[in-house]
Motif scaffolding. Structure first.
Motif, PDB file in Angstrom:
ATOM      1  N   ASP A  21       0.809  -1.227   0.000  1.00  0.00           N
ATOM      2  CA  ASP A  21       0.000   0.000   0.000  1.00  0.00           C
ATOM      3  C   ASP A  21       0.839   1.272   0.000  1.00  0.00           C
ATOM      4  OD1 ASP A  21      -2.226  -1.616   0.108  1.00  0.00           O
ATOM      5  OD2 ASP A  21      -2.604  -1.299   2.240  1.00  0.00           O
ATOM      6  N   GLU A  22       1.981   1.242   0.693  1.00  0.00           N
ATOM      7  CA  GLU A  22       2.790   2.447   0.859  1.00  0.00           C
ATOM      8  C   GLU A  22       3.839   2.648  -0.230  1.00  0.00           C
ATOM      9  OE1 GLU A  22       2.527   4.920   3.139  1.00  0.00           O
ATOM     10  OE2 GLU A  22       0.733   3.916   3.877  1.00  0.00           O
ATOM     11  N   VAL A  23       4.337   1.553  -0.818  1.00  0.00           N
ATOM     12  CA  VAL A  23       5.483   1.661  -1.723  1.00  0.00           C
ATOM     13  C   VAL A  23       5.201   1.062  -3.102  1.00  0.00           C
ATOM     14  CG1 VAL A  23       7.907   1.027  -2.051  1.00  0.00           C
ATOM     15  CG2 VAL A  23       7.069   1.572   0.243  1.00  0.00           C
ATOM     16  N   ILE A  24       4.770  -0.184  -3.129  1.00  0.00           N
ATOM     17  CA  ILE A  24       4.675  -0.897  -4.404  1.00  0.00           C
ATOM     18  C   ILE A  24       3.530  -0.386  -5.277  1.00  0.00           C
ATOM     19  CG2 ILE A  24       4.331  -3.173  -5.454  1.00  0.00           C
ATOM     20  CD1 ILE A  24       5.828  -4.290  -2.915  1.00  0.00           C
ATOM     21  N   ARG A  25       2.309  -0.397  -4.753  1.00  0.00           N
ATOM     22  CA  ARG A  25       1.160   0.025  -5.557  1.00  0.00           C
ATOM     23  C   ARG A  25       1.255   1.495  -5.988  1.00  0.00           C
ATOM     24  NH1 ARG A  25      -3.444  -1.011  -2.464  1.00  0.00           N
ATOM     25  NH2 ARG A  25      -2.971  -3.197  -2.657  1.00  0.00           N
ATOM     26  N   PRO A  26       1.624   2.417  -5.080  1.00  0.00           N
ATOM     27  CA  PRO A  26       1.741   3.819  -5.528  1.00  0.00           C
ATOM     28  C   PRO A  26       3.035   4.113  -6.293  1.00  0.00           C
ATOM     29  CG  PRO A  26       2.014   3.687  -3.144  1.00  0.00           C
ATOM     30  CD  PRO A  26       1.691   2.306  -3.623  1.00  0.00           C
ATOM     31  N   GLN A  27       3.842   3.065  -6.527  1.00  0.00           N
ATOM     32  CA  GLN A  27       5.080   3.177  -7.310  1.00  0.00           C
ATOM     33  C   GLN A  27       6.006   4.273  -6.779  1.00  0.00           C
ATOM     34  OE1 GLN A  27       3.835   3.514 -11.404  1.00  0.00           O
ATOM     35  NE2 GLN A  27       3.227   1.378 -11.476  1.00  0.00           N
ATOM     36  N   ASP A  29       9.450   5.801  -4.739  1.00  0.00           N
ATOM     37  CA  ASP A  29      10.868   5.574  -4.479  1.00  0.00           C
ATOM     38  C   ASP A  29      10.991   5.505  -2.957  1.00  0.00           C
ATOM     39  OD1 ASP A  29      11.271   5.821  -7.179  1.00  0.00           O
ATOM     40  OD2 ASP A  29      12.226   7.779  -7.074  1.00  0.00           O
ATOM     41  N   CYS A  30      11.692   4.486  -2.484  1.00  0.00           N
ATOM     42  CA  CYS A  30      11.698   4.241  -1.049  1.00  0.00           C
ATOM     43  C   CYS A  30      12.999   3.591  -0.610  1.00  0.00           C
ATOM     44  CB  CYS A  30      10.527   3.317  -0.705  1.00  0.00           C
ATOM     45  SG  CYS A  30      10.481   2.723   0.996  1.00  0.00           S
ATOM     46  N   VAL A  31      13.391   3.892   0.616  1.00  0.00           N
ATOM     47  CA  VAL A  31      14.445   3.138   1.287  1.00  0.00           C
ATOM     48  C   VAL A  31      13.795   2.532   2.525  1.00  0.00           C
ATOM     49  CG1 VAL A  31      15.333   5.210   2.437  1.00  0.00           C
ATOM     50  CG2 VAL A  31      16.740   3.169   2.332  1.00  0.00           C
ATOM     51  N   LEU A  32      13.874   1.206   2.621  1.00  0.00           N
ATOM     52  CA  LEU A  32      13.263   0.467   3.718  1.00  0.00           C
ATOM     53  C   LEU A  32      14.353  -0.068   4.632  1.00  0.00           C
ATOM     54  CD1 LEU A  32      10.740  -0.883   5.029  1.00  0.00           C
ATOM     55  CD2 LEU A  32      11.123  -2.809   3.471  1.00  0.00           C
ATOM     56  N   PHE A  33      14.272   0.293   5.884  1.00  0.00           N
ATOM     57  CA  PHE A  33      15.225  -0.129   6.915  1.00  0.00           C
ATOM     58  C   PHE A  33      14.625  -1.333   7.634  1.00  0.00           C
ATOM     59  CE2 PHE A  33      17.015   1.425  11.297  1.00  0.00           C
ATOM     60  CZ  PHE A  33      17.934   0.394  11.312  1.00  0.00           C
ATOM     61  N   LEU A  34      15.268  -2.493   7.499  1.00  0.00           N
ATOM     62  CA  LEU A  34      14.830  -3.693   8.199  1.00  0.00           C
ATOM     63  C   LEU A  34      15.663  -3.837   9.459  1.00  0.00           C
ATOM     64  CD1 LEU A  34      14.633  -4.394   4.893  1.00  0.00           C
ATOM     65  CD2 LEU A  34      13.592  -6.410   5.880  1.00  0.00           C
ATOM     66  N   SER A  35      14.983  -3.930  10.586  1.00  0.00           N
ATOM     67  CA  SER A  35      15.689  -3.999  11.862  1.00  0.00           C
ATOM     68  C   SER A  35      14.978  -4.964  12.806  1.00  0.00           C
ATOM     69  CB  SER A  35      15.787  -2.612  12.485  1.00  0.00           C
ATOM     70  OG  SER A  35      14.519  -2.180  12.921  1.00  0.00           O
ATOM     71  N   ALA A  36      15.554  -5.130  13.986  1.00  0.00           N
ATOM     72  CA  ALA A  36      14.965  -5.967  15.021  1.00  0.00           C
ATOM     73  C   ALA A  36      15.260  -5.336  16.375  1.00  0.00           C
ATOM     74  CB  ALA A  36      15.556  -7.376  14.957  1.00  0.00           C
ATOM     75  N   ASP A  60      12.396  18.901   0.608  1.00  0.00           N
ATOM     76  CA  ASP A  60      11.303  18.585  -0.318  1.00  0.00           C
ATOM     77  C   ASP A  60      11.537  17.324  -1.136  1.00  0.00           C
ATOM     78  OD1 ASP A  60       9.786  20.786   0.472  1.00  0.00           O
ATOM     79  OD2 ASP A  60      10.846  22.111  -0.914  1.00  0.00           O
ATOM     80  N   GLY A  61      12.228  16.355  -0.562  1.00  0.00           N
ATOM     81  CA  GLY A  61      12.440  15.100  -1.268  1.00  0.00           C
ATOM     82  C   GLY A  61      11.182  14.254  -1.241  1.00  0.00           C
ATOM     83  N   ASP A  62      10.915  13.506  -2.329  1.00  0.00           N
ATOM     84  CA  ASP A  62       9.734  12.641  -2.298  1.00  0.00           C
ATOM     85  C   ASP A  62      10.119  11.185  -2.077  1.00  0.00           C
ATOM     86  OD1 ASP A  62      10.383  14.183  -4.523  1.00  0.00           O
ATOM     87  OD2 ASP A  62       9.140  13.050  -5.864  1.00  0.00           O
ATOM     88  N   LEU A  63      11.320  10.973  -1.601  1.00  0.00           N
ATOM     89  CA  LEU A  63      11.768   9.637  -1.259  1.00  0.00           C
ATOM     90  C   LEU A  63      11.091   9.235   0.057  1.00  0.00           C
ATOM     91  CD1 LEU A  63      13.762   7.319  -1.891  1.00  0.00           C
ATOM     92  CD2 LEU A  63      15.483   8.587  -0.614  1.00  0.00           C
ATOM     93  N   VAL A  64      10.481   8.053   0.056  1.00  0.00           N
ATOM     94  CA  VAL A  64       9.822   7.553   1.262  1.00  0.00           C
ATOM     95  C   VAL A  64      10.857   6.821   2.110  1.00  0.00           C
ATOM     96  CG1 VAL A  64       8.089   5.938   2.145  1.00  0.00           C
ATOM     97  CG2 VAL A  64       7.592   7.317   0.114  1.00  0.00           C
ATOM     98  N   ASN A  95      10.158   3.481  -8.134  1.00  0.00           N
ATOM     99  CA  ASN A  95       8.831   3.335  -8.732  1.00  0.00           C
ATOM    100  C   ASN A  95       8.143   2.054  -8.265  1.00  0.00           C
ATOM    101  OD1 ASN A  95       9.220   5.730 -10.246  1.00  0.00           O
ATOM    102  ND2 ASN A  95      10.316   4.579 -11.803  1.00  0.00           N
ATOM    103  N   GLY A  96       8.330   1.724  -6.990  1.00  0.00           N
ATOM    104  CA  GLY A  96       7.669   0.566  -6.409  1.00  0.00           C
ATOM    105  C   GLY A  96       8.313  -0.775  -6.695  1.00  0.00           C
TER     106      GLY A  96
END
Length: 135
Positions: A21-27, A29-36, A60-64, A95-96
Motif C-alpha cells: 500500500d505504501e510503496v509498491i502500488r503507488p510506485q 521511491d523508497c528506502v526500507l530499513f529492516l531492523s529488530a 522537499d524530497g519525495d523519497l519515502v 517506482n515501487g
C-alpha cells in the motif's frame, strides 16, 4: 499502516500489505530499513536514519523512508519476501520495484547508502561495483 507519533519522517511498515500500500502500488521511491529490537546496531542506526529522513523531508524530497521490524510472524514474512536474512539491512525501491541489491550498513553516515540513494533519486542505473566498494 501507522506512522509513529514520535517519528513523522519514517513510515512504519508492519506487513506485506503495508509495503504494497505504501510503496509498491503507488510506485514510490523508497528506502526500507529492516531492523529488530534485539539488534544493538539497529538501535544505534535508528536515530541516524530518522535524521536522514528528516533532512530529505526538509529538502522537499519525495523519497519515502520506511522501517520494518523483522521479528515475529509478520516481520519474518516481510523479510522473507524481500530475501533478507540479517539485520540491519536496507532495501531500495524505485517506482515501487526493487532497486539494486540489499545493503548491509553498520554505521551512518554511510558512503555506501548515500551513493545508493543518489543513484536512486537521480534516476541513474544501479552501479553495484561503485556502491559496494564503499564503506
Amino acid at each position: 499502516v501507522s506512522e509513529d507519533q514520535k517519528n513523522p519522517y519514517v513510515v512504519k511498515v508492519e506487513s506485506l500489505a503495508d509495503l504494497n500500500d505504501e510503496v509498491i502500488r503507488p510506485q514510490k521511491d523508497c528506502v526500507l530499513f529492516l531492523s529488530a529490537q534485539y539488534c544493538r546496531t539497529c538501535k544505534y542506526l535508528a536515530p541516524q536514519y530518522t535524521k536522514l529522513a528528516r533532512s530529505n523531508s526538509l529538502n522537499d524530497g519525495d523519497l519515502v523512508f520506511a522501517k520494518t521490524n523483522t521479528v515475529g510472524k509478520v516481520g519474518k514474512e516481510v523479510s522473507k519476501a524481500l530475501g533478507v536474512d540479517a539485520v540491519p539491512t536496507f532495501v531500495l525501491f524505485r517506482n515501487g520495484k526493487r532497486f539494486g541489491t540489499t545493503l548491509s550498513v553498520s554505521r551512518m553516515p554511510s558512503k555506501k547508502l548515500n551513493a545508493a540513494l543518489e543513484l536512486l533519486t537521480m534516476g541513474d542505473d544501479w552501479d553495484g561495483k561503485k556502491v559496494m566498494s564503499l564503506k
